[in-house]
Design an enzyme around this catalytic site. Structure first.
Site, PDB file in Angstrom:
ATOM      1  N   ASP A  68      42.687 -51.562  41.116  1.00 31.28           N
ATOM      2  CA  ASP A  68      43.069 -52.755  40.367  1.00 31.28           C
ATOM      3  C   ASP A  68      41.827 -53.584  40.052  1.00 31.28           C
ATOM      4  O   ASP A  68      40.761 -53.024  39.795  1.00 31.28           O
ATOM      5  CB  ASP A  68      44.100 -53.560  41.177  1.00 31.28           C
ATOM      6  N   PRO A  76      42.596 -64.864  54.502  1.00 32.05           N
ATOM      7  CA  PRO A  76      42.891 -64.668  55.926  1.00 32.05           C
ATOM      8  C   PRO A  76      43.949 -63.602  56.211  1.00 32.05           C
ATOM      9  O   PRO A  76      44.004 -63.094  57.335  1.00 32.05           O
ATOM     10  CB  PRO A  76      43.364 -66.052  56.384  1.00 32.05           C
ATOM     11  N   VAL A 207      54.774 -38.487  39.945  1.00 29.56           N
ATOM     12  CA  VAL A 207      54.462 -39.894  40.192  1.00 29.56           C
ATOM     13  C   VAL A 207      55.763 -40.665  40.401  1.00 29.56           C
ATOM     14  O   VAL A 207      56.727 -40.473  39.656  1.00 29.56           O
ATOM     15  CB  VAL A 207      53.679 -40.499  39.014  1.00 29.56           C
ATOM     16  N   SER A 255      54.189 -54.377  37.711  1.00 26.32           N
ATOM     17  CA  SER A 255      52.982 -54.223  38.524  1.00 26.32           C
ATOM     18  C   SER A 255      53.166 -54.818  39.905  1.00 26.32           C
ATOM     19  O   SER A 255      52.503 -54.406  40.858  1.00 26.32           O
ATOM     20  CB  SER A 255      51.780 -54.876  37.835  1.00 26.32           C
TER      21      SER A 255
END
Length: 380
Positions: A68, A76, A207, A255
């Site tokens: 990406d 954190p 996929v 996404s």
């Protein structure tokens, strides 16, 4: 350059260096949208209830590659295991999209924050392949092959592009290496649904393509139903980690649905390490629920069943199911976004508006996050 000459197939990709170059390129414009520092527990986390399987597995000993726009390594809740900069511009996520995707998969629990990733025990391998809302499919193919050679267990691809032979070769190579490849199904303009075209790599055989659903479990009207969807996952009003040690709310798009499924795949691979990538995909599809027509696949991913179900034929082949007639109430309309909300600069609305025409031109990889209806977010 290796990344530009791939006509000979996947073999040409192997020359990609495995570490970033020491000398960085000229600084790029790097100004992602500002995040927020207070969030509520998102509906997706409540709906999927993946925390209930953490006593069994959190994805330990499983490696997930995120290809990406990079990741905020200072956040954190995020700890990348390995980082590869294909842009040669440093470690910053100049878009924010990659940080959000990585957070959905692997954000570690924090008592001060009611948000956590699906599989917080996984090791993240992060590939920064772009500093823009678009990218190069050659670089995407390089990353896929390199991830497979590194021995990752799952690859998440929250991007879309056209059908390129070298990209297909890279996907086939990863599948042959027993990698579970999860990809976004793509976003569409609901008013142009009849003209929707399959996008890649989500449409390649093997996929696991993921469509977006709303809180009601129905397919979002912006989720591409031309791509052969395997399952749905939350893809509207999404909360996740963001750059600047912050968070982002109200995100939409397939996404953000894909990493939920990538996280579930990681939980399965940790719980059942002997299952092949085909078997992992079959388990995810078999245990999903709420199938309601074209573009919904087997229905909403179900982490609890995917991890806990005792299936009669674990080695059964994945068989495409016939499409059901589309019920009149099967599609959930995505609400108009709050104009004051934080937008994702990798929204890629331009790609969705252009539709098949832009994808057919090829040569461009587009993150699939969407915000502000179909208007592009501010470029980084």
């Amino acid at each position: 350059m290796v990344g530009r000459v791939l006509l000979a197939g996947v073999v040409a990709l192997f020359a990609v260096p495995l570490v970033p170059a020491t000398a960085l390129a000229e600084p790029v414009k790097c100004n992602p949208e500002r995040g927020v520092y207070t969030v509520s527990e998102p509906w997706a986390q409540l709906r999927l209830d993946y925390k209930s399987v953490w006593p069994i597995t959190r994805g330990e000993r499983v490696t997930v590659a995120v290809i990406d726009s990079g990741i905020d390594p200072t956040h954190p809740q995020l700890r990348p295991y390995r980082f590869y900069d294909k842009t040669n511009t440093g470690t910053r996520d100049c878009v924010g999209h990659g940080t959000a995707v990585a957070g959905i998969i692997a954000a570690r629990p924090d008592a001060r924050v009611p948000f956590a990733g699906v599989a917080p025990g996984v090791r993240l391998v992060v590939f920064k392949q772009t500093n823009e809302p678009t990218g190069d499919p050659n670089v995407l193919a390089e990353c896929i092959v390199q991830a497979a050679d590194l021995g990752v267990d799952v690859i998440n691809i929250s991007m879309q592009t056209g059908n390129h032979p070298y990209l297909k070769n890279a996907i086939d190579y990863a599948l042959a290496k027993d990698v579970v490849v999860v990809a976004a199904a793509g976003n569409i303009d609901p008013s142009k649904e009849r003209n929707a075209q399959p996008i890649y790599p989500g449409s390649y055989p093997g996929v696991l393509a993921v469509g977006a659903a709303g809180p009601d479990g129905k397919r979002a009207d912006t989720s591409n139903n031309a791509t052969p969807v395997g399952v749905l996952a939350p893809g509207t009003d999404i909360t996740s980690t963001w750059t600047g040690k912050a968070y982002v709310n109200g995100q939409q798009g397939t996404s953000f649905a894909a990493p939920y499924v990538a996280g579930v795949a990681a939980l399965i691979r940790a719980r059942y390490p002997k299952l092949s990538q085909e078997q992992v995909r079959w388990r995810i599809e078999t245990t999903a629920d709420g199938r309601s027509g074209k573009g919904t696949g087997a229905g909403m991913v179900n982490p609890k069943l995917a991890v806990n179900a005792i299936l009669p034929a674990e080695n059964a082949p994945v068989v495409a199911q016939p499409e059901l007639p589309l019920d009149a109430n099967a599609i959930s309309r995505v609400p108009q976004p709050d104009k004051k909300a934080i937008s994702v600069s990798s929204a890629v609305a331009v790609a969705a508006l252009a539709g098949a025409g832009l994808v057919a031109v090829g040569g461009v990889v587009m993150p699939l996050g969407r915000k502000r209806g179909w208007r592009a977010g501010r470029n980084s």
